[in-house]
Each structure stands twice: as structure tokens, then as C-alpha cells.
Design a protein around this motif. Structure first.
Motif, PDB file in Angstrom:
ATOM      1  N   MET A   1       0.853  -1.198   0.000  1.00  0.00           N
ATOM      2  CA  MET A   1       0.000   0.000   0.000  1.00  0.00           C
ATOM      3  C   MET A   1       0.877   1.232   0.000  1.00  0.00           C
ATOM      4  N   ASN A   2       0.522   2.244  -0.763  1.00  0.00           N
ATOM      5  CA  ASN A   2       1.232   3.500  -0.778  1.00  0.00           C
ATOM      6  C   ASN A   2       1.214   4.097   0.623  1.00  0.00           C
ATOM      7  N   ALA A   3       2.397   4.368   1.165  1.00  0.00           N
ATOM      8  CA  ALA A   3       2.481   4.801   2.555  1.00  0.00           C
ATOM      9  C   ALA A   3       1.812   6.150   2.782  1.00  0.00           C
ATOM     10  N   THR A   4       1.633   6.934   1.749  1.00  0.00           N
ATOM     11  CA  THR A   4       1.040   8.261   1.910  1.00  0.00           C
ATOM     12  C   THR A   4      -0.405   8.324   1.433  1.00  0.00           C
ATOM     13  N   ALA A   5      -0.922   7.232   0.892  1.00  0.00           N
ATOM     14  CA  ALA A   5      -2.261   7.255   0.303  1.00  0.00           C
ATOM     15  C   ALA A   5      -3.330   7.145   1.374  1.00  0.00           C
ATOM     16  N   THR A   6      -4.337   7.983   1.238  1.00  0.00           N
ATOM     17  CA  THR A   6      -5.544   7.875   2.047  1.00  0.00           C
ATOM     18  C   THR A   6      -6.719   7.914   1.080  1.00  0.00           C
ATOM     19  N   GLY A   7      -7.601   6.958   1.216  1.00  0.00           N
ATOM     20  CA  GLY A   7      -8.724   6.897   0.300  1.00  0.00           C
ATOM     21  C   GLY A   7      -9.899   6.187   0.923  1.00  0.00           C
ATOM     22  N   ALA A   8     -11.032   6.227   0.203  1.00  0.00           N
ATOM     23  CA  ALA A   8     -12.254   5.625   0.731  1.00  0.00           C
ATOM     24  C   ALA A   8     -13.238   5.379  -0.386  1.00  0.00           C
ATOM     25  N   LEU A   9     -14.045   4.351  -0.215  1.00  0.00           N
ATOM     26  CA  LEU A   9     -15.130   4.013  -1.130  1.00  0.00           C
ATOM     27  C   LEU A   9     -16.372   3.692  -0.307  1.00  0.00           C
ATOM     28  N   ALA A  73     -27.609   4.060   5.675  1.00  0.00           N
ATOM     29  CA  ALA A  73     -28.297   2.809   5.996  1.00  0.00           C
ATOM     30  C   ALA A  73     -29.553   3.039   6.819  1.00  0.00           C
ATOM     31  N   VAL A  74     -29.524   4.007   7.739  1.00  0.00           N
ATOM     32  CA  VAL A  74     -30.685   4.277   8.585  1.00  0.00           C
ATOM     33  C   VAL A  74     -31.868   4.739   7.746  1.00  0.00           C
ATOM     34  N   GLY A  75     -31.583   5.464   6.669  1.00  0.00           N
ATOM     35  CA  GLY A  75     -32.661   5.977   5.839  1.00  0.00           C
ATOM     36  C   GLY A  75     -33.031   5.087   4.671  1.00  0.00           C
ATOM     37  N   SER A  76     -32.524   3.853   4.638  1.00  0.00           N
ATOM     38  CA  SER A  76     -32.763   2.985   3.489  1.00  0.00           C
ATOM     39  C   SER A  76     -33.086   1.571   3.938  1.00  0.00           C
ATOM     40  N   THR A  77     -33.349   0.716   2.954  1.00  0.00           N
ATOM     41  CA  THR A  77     -33.610  -0.698   3.233  1.00  0.00           C
ATOM     42  C   THR A  77     -32.465  -1.571   2.747  1.00  0.00           C
ATOM     43  N   TRP A  78     -31.348  -0.964   2.328  1.00  0.00           N
ATOM     44  CA  TRP A  78     -30.226  -1.721   1.797  1.00  0.00           C
ATOM     45  C   TRP A  78     -28.967  -1.418   2.611  1.00  0.00           C
ATOM     46  N   PRO A  79     -28.057  -2.402   2.701  1.00  0.00           N
ATOM     47  CA  PRO A  79     -26.833  -2.203   3.472  1.00  0.00           C
ATOM     48  C   PRO A  79     -25.831  -1.313   2.747  1.00  0.00           C
ATOM     49  N   VAL A  80     -24.961  -0.690   3.530  1.00  0.00           N
ATOM     50  CA  VAL A  80     -23.926   0.207   3.010  1.00  0.00           C
ATOM     51  C   VAL A  80     -22.586  -0.224   3.593  1.00  0.00           C
ATOM     52  N   LEU A  81     -21.605  -0.388   2.719  1.00  0.00           N
ATOM     53  CA  LEU A  81     -20.277  -0.844   3.130  1.00  0.00           C
ATOM     54  C   LEU A  81     -19.265   0.258   2.853  1.00  0.00           C
ATOM     55  N   ALA A  82     -18.623   0.748   3.897  1.00  0.00           N
ATOM     56  CA  ALA A  82     -17.583   1.761   3.764  1.00  0.00           C
ATOM     57  C   ALA A  82     -16.221   1.092   3.830  1.00  0.00           C
ATOM     58  N   LEU A  83     -15.395   1.318   2.812  1.00  0.00           N
ATOM     59  CA  LEU A  83     -14.007   0.857   2.808  1.00  0.00           C
ATOM     60  C   LEU A  83     -13.098   2.069   2.950  1.00  0.00           C
ATOM     61  N   TRP A  84     -12.069   1.977   3.759  1.00  0.00           N
ATOM     62  CA  TRP A  84     -11.174   3.108   3.980  1.00  0.00           C
ATOM     63  C   TRP A  84      -9.756   2.623   4.259  1.00  0.00           C
ATOM     64  N   TRP A  85      -8.797   3.473   4.017  1.00  0.00           N
ATOM     65  CA  TRP A  85      -7.396   3.141   4.276  1.00  0.00           C
ATOM     66  C   TRP A  85      -6.592   4.426   4.397  1.00  0.00           C
ATOM     67  N   ASP A  86      -5.513   4.371   5.183  1.00  0.00           N
ATOM     68  CA  ASP A  86      -4.583   5.484   5.289  1.00  0.00           C
ATOM     69  C   ASP A  86      -3.183   4.921   5.485  1.00  0.00           C
ATOM     70  N   ALA A  87      -2.252   5.741   5.938  1.00  0.00           N
ATOM     71  CA  ALA A  87      -0.870   5.292   6.045  1.00  0.00           C
ATOM     72  C   ALA A  87      -0.676   4.232   7.124  1.00  0.00           C
ATOM     73  N   SER A 176      -4.981   6.526  -3.978  1.00  0.00           N
ATOM     74  CA  SER A 176      -5.217   7.798  -3.309  1.00  0.00           C
ATOM     75  C   SER A 176      -6.616   8.318  -3.631  1.00  0.00           C
ATOM     76  N   ALA A 177      -7.090   9.252  -2.817  1.00  0.00           N
ATOM     77  CA  ALA A 177      -8.407   9.840  -3.053  1.00  0.00           C
ATOM     78  C   ALA A 177      -8.456  10.547  -4.400  1.00  0.00           C
TER      79      ALA A 177
END
Length: 279
Positions: A1-9, A73-87, A176-177
């Protein structure tokens, strides 16, 4: 993983048309595109987790994405998956309805730093195979000198391919983001979701509802017929309840009258502008 990368999906188990109205309510600039069969992905355009100009650190990326996932997720009927990473770390948060979110964390070198039970809960909430898929997920919680945080998240995504999830090429953990934003921006059918005030947010939500199964009962001949029927039934019911001094029947009649009146008022107000499917 890039040591300086921070990102999310932010992965939503719903089509973009369904995700769009709620995504507006996050009040963040996002890019929305399809991610396979029955999945969508939201990519942040900004970096709300970065250090601000005064040198003060904003909220960590995991807390920001976890909050977004929970709100959707609270306002919906479907699940939400957050993926995240940093240094330093990588992980996920799965939110579904009002249930407590579940998550797991790995250090940047792939060292597991979460609870094994989280993986079993993750599989159950997404309807994964309780044997084969759970075994694959549990391998991600065991030491592996050849794995890093990025590989752990990719392994997690691999277990979701059976549900129809297919991320567009380039939208992968570890980037990276800025790179994620660039890749998402050139996807076919990508949409930019941006907060435009409560009035526009409500309008977008109403358009989405009218375009769905309930649309004919909110606007058009069926809506007018339903409202008229509620008024027709409500008036005699209210009078009968009043004569009999029956608070329950009177309240039922008043409720029908209110619903009928609101239905006609809503239909008349919305008739002044074209429906979502008529533009």
C-alpha cells in the motif's frame, strides 16, 4: 500500500437511481456510478478527513466514512459498506438499518486488529454462504506475512463478487483519493451528487418515490381517486362517530379526511411541474 495514500469508497447494495436521493442528504460532493449487478459506489470528491489549513487534523477517515455509511443505511432498506485506508490502517464498516454497524481493521502491514465475530456478522448481513464465504473471510483475520492492508480489503471484495459486486477498473483499495476521483469521473453514466439545499433534496426524493412503485398512488388518476375515496369515507365516518360520541371512530374519520385532503393538495401542487419520468 502507498504509505502516503488515504482513500475511501462507499458501496451501496442498490442501483444508482435508488441511492441518489439519500446520497444528496450527506451534504458532500460525491461521484456516483454503478458497481456491478445491484450495487453502486460513491466516491468522495473532497477529503473531509485531511488536515485543515490551520494544521489541525480533521476527523479520521474511518470515522468520516463510518458516519456516512450509518446515515445512508438508517434511511434505506439496503446495506452500506464503507471501505477506507490510510498510512497506518485499513478497514471497513458495514451499516444496515438501525442495527449496530460492524467493522474490522487491519494494520498497514496486514496484521489483523479486529474481532473475528465481526466477519461472521458481516457475512450474515450480506447473505453470504455461511460455510465457504465465511471460511474465506476468516482467513483474512489470520496472520499472513505476504498480505498488507490493501490485499486484505481486496480479499473482502472478492467474497462479495457472488452478490453481484464488480468495482470499475481502477477503483481499488490502496489508491489515493485523487486517483479514485479521477477514475470514477470517467465511468459511463457517472453522476455528480452535490447538496443543493433542503428544497432540492426533498424534490429529488419525491421524484424518486414517484418513479417507483408508489408513484401512481401519489400522482395521477389513481392518486386522485384514492384521495376522493378517503374524503368520501371520512366525512360520514366522522359524523357518525360524533353522533355516537365515539372518539375512536371520529378520529378515524378525521384521519381519512386529512389524508384525502393532503393527497389532493399534493397531487395538485406536483401537477404544476413535470414528473421525473416526463422530463
Amino acid at each position: 500500500m502507498n504509505a502516503t495514500a488515504t482513500g475511501a469508497l462507499l458501496l451501496c447494495r442498490a442501483d444508482p437511481e435508488t441511492v441518489r436521493p439519500l446520497a444528496h442528504l450527506l451534504r458532500e460532493p460525491l461521484l456516483l456510478t454503478r458497481a456491478g449487478q445491484g450495487w453502486s459506489v460513491l466516491v468522495p470528491e473532497g477529503k473531509p478527513w485531511r488536515t485543515d489549513g490551520a494544521g489541525e487534523t480533521a476527523e479520521p477517515v474511518d470515522r468520516v466514512l463510518g458516519g456516512w455509511a450509518t446515515a445512508l443505511a438508517v434511511g434505506s432498506t439496503w446495506p452500506v459498506l464503507a471501505l477506507w485506508w490510510d498510512a497506518d490502517r485499513a478497514g471497513y464498516t458495514l451499516a444496515a438499518g438501525f442495527r449496530r454497524p460492524v467493522g474490522y481493521v487491519w494494520l498497514a502491514d496486514g496484521t489483523p486488529a479486529g474481532e473475528d465475530e465481526a466477519m461472521r456478522t458481516f457475512a450474515a448481513r450480506l447473505g453470504l454462504d455461511p460455510v465457504l464465504d465465511v471460511q474465506a473471510l476468516e482467513r483474512l483475520t489470520r496472520p499472513d506475512p505476504d498480505a498488507n492492508g490493501e490485499n486484505r480489503l481486496r480479499g473482502l471484495l472478492a467474497a462479495l463478487t457472488a452478490t453481484g459486486l464488480t468495482l470499475p477498473a481502477g477503483l481499488v483499495p490502496g489508491e489515493s483519493a485523487d486517483r479514485l476521483r479521477g477514475v470514477a469521473g470517467v465511468q459511463p453514466g457517472v453522476e455528480r451528487v452535490e447538496w443543493a439545499g433542503w428544497r432540492d433534496a426533498v424534490r429529488v426524493e419525491l421524484d424518486a418515490v414517484e418513479s417507483g412503485r408508489m408513484g401512481p398512488w401519489l400522482r395521477g388518476p389513481r392518486a386522485r381517486a384514492l384521495a376522493a375515496a378517503q374524503l368520501t369515507a371520512g366525512i360520514p365516518l366522522l359524523l357518525w362517530g360524533a353522533r355516537r360520541r365515539s372518539g375512536g371512530w371520529a378520529a378515524a374519520g378525521a384521519l381519512l379526511l386529512a389524508q384525502g385532503a393532503l393527497g389532493l393538495a399534493y397531487e395538485r401542487a406536483r401537477a404544476r411541474r413535470p414528473a421525473a419520468g416526463e422530463r
